[in-house]
Design an enzyme around this catalytic site. Sequence first.
Site, short mmCIF file in Angstrom:
data_model
loop_
_atom_site.label_atom_id
_atom_site.label_comp_id
_atom_site.label_asym_id
_atom_site.label_seq_id
_atom_site.Cartn_x
_atom_site.Cartn_y
_atom_site.Cartn_z
N LEU A 1 -29.08 32.32 12.95
CA LEU A 1 -28.89 30.91 13.28
C LEU A 1 -27.71 30.30 12.52
O LEU A 1 -27.63 30.39 11.29
CB LEU A 1 -30.17 30.14 12.96
CG LEU A 1 -30.17 28.65 13.31
CD1 LEU A 1 -30.15 28.47 14.83
CD2 LEU A 1 -31.40 27.97 12.71
N HIS B 1 -22.14 22.67 15.84
CA HIS B 1 -23.12 22.34 14.81
C HIS B 1 -22.57 21.18 13.97
O HIS B 1 -21.39 21.19 13.59
CB HIS B 1 -23.36 23.55 13.91
CG HIS B 1 -24.40 23.30 12.87
ND1 HIS B 1 -25.75 23.25 13.16
CD2 HIS B 1 -24.29 23.07 11.53
CE1 HIS B 1 -26.42 23.00 12.05
NE2 HIS B 1 -25.56 22.89 11.06
N MET C 1 -31.76 22.18 22.06
CA MET C 1 -32.61 22.23 20.86
C MET C 1 -33.68 23.31 20.96
O MET C 1 -34.88 23.05 20.85
CB MET C 1 -33.24 20.86 20.62
CG MET C 1 -32.23 19.74 20.48
SD MET C 1 -31.01 20.02 19.17
CE MET C 1 -32.05 19.88 17.71
N ARG C 2 -33.21 24.52 21.17
CA ARG C 2 -34.10 25.67 21.19
C ARG C 2 -33.47 26.79 20.38
O ARG C 2 -32.26 27.03 20.48
CB ARG C 2 -34.30 26.18 22.63
CG ARG C 2 -35.00 25.21 23.56
CD ARG C 2 -36.48 25.19 23.36
NE ARG C 2 -37.09 26.50 23.60
CZ ARG C 2 -38.37 26.78 23.35
NH1 ARG C 2 -39.16 25.88 22.82
NH2 ARG C 2 -38.85 27.99 23.61
N GLU D 1 -16.84 15.87 17.06
CA GLU D 1 -17.41 16.87 17.96
C GLU D 1 -16.81 16.72 19.35
O GLU D 1 -16.48 17.72 20.01
CB GLU D 1 -18.94 16.70 18.03
CG GLU D 1 -19.67 17.06 16.75
CD GLU D 1 -21.18 16.85 16.89
OE1 GLU D 1 -21.70 17.12 17.98
OE2 GLU D 1 -21.80 16.42 15.91
N GLY E 1 -26.84 14.93 25.90
CA GLY E 1 -25.75 15.87 26.08
C GLY E 1 -24.38 15.23 26.00
O GLY E 1 -23.54 15.45 26.86
#
Length: 217
Positions: free
Chosen positions: A141, A106, A87-88, A171, A12
């Site tokens: 998605l 992303h 990650m789901r 990011e 994370g």
Amino acid sequence: MKSIVILVSGRGSNMEAIVRADIPGARIAAVISNRPDAAGLSFAAARGIHTVALDHKAFADRAAFDAALAEAIDAFEPDLVVLAGFMRVLTDDFVRRYDGRLLNIHPSLLPSFPGLHTHRRALEAGVRLHGATVHFVTPTLDCGPIVLQAAVSVRPGDDEAALAARVLEQEHRIYPQAVRWFVDGRLRLDAAGRVMVDGGEFSAPAAVVPAIDEVMS
């Protein structure tokens, strides 16, 4: 004070960046993971943030897990839910439950390279610019309204690891910024579902592009 719940599946690092940004007016109410051994839970707990481990393997199907996840999230009454390496793939009902207050980051310049293995695919495609995108989450998605993007140059000799590292740096810049806009009440979706950022030096969707010397290096 805006309450924020962050979802992680591993370390994370974007969650860490948001926590370390210490955004005025924001309270990180909880960090929740679908993996009990996620390193991000330890980071959060060490900083006094409430943590929840909800193992997706313990549920019969995706819908059952998402229902339990929503219940865990709602216990903290969040104004914003932040996906930070979660990650789901979430069910449509879950996404709609948090419409307009569910953000994701992303590792590509969407709409290019949705899904997995973005850095490998960028190198295979021969693109000259790659990057990261903060967007609102929708049932489709990686197709939600874009909030903020950062671009990095693809350099000769880059491999996946080198490119990924430079993208990750960006990011960590743009995700706290997007969260700050939301907390400040500047970030919103208009009636047509378009992203708006009110006031300040940016208008959205905004692209944060590196200096020209980096692009040309």
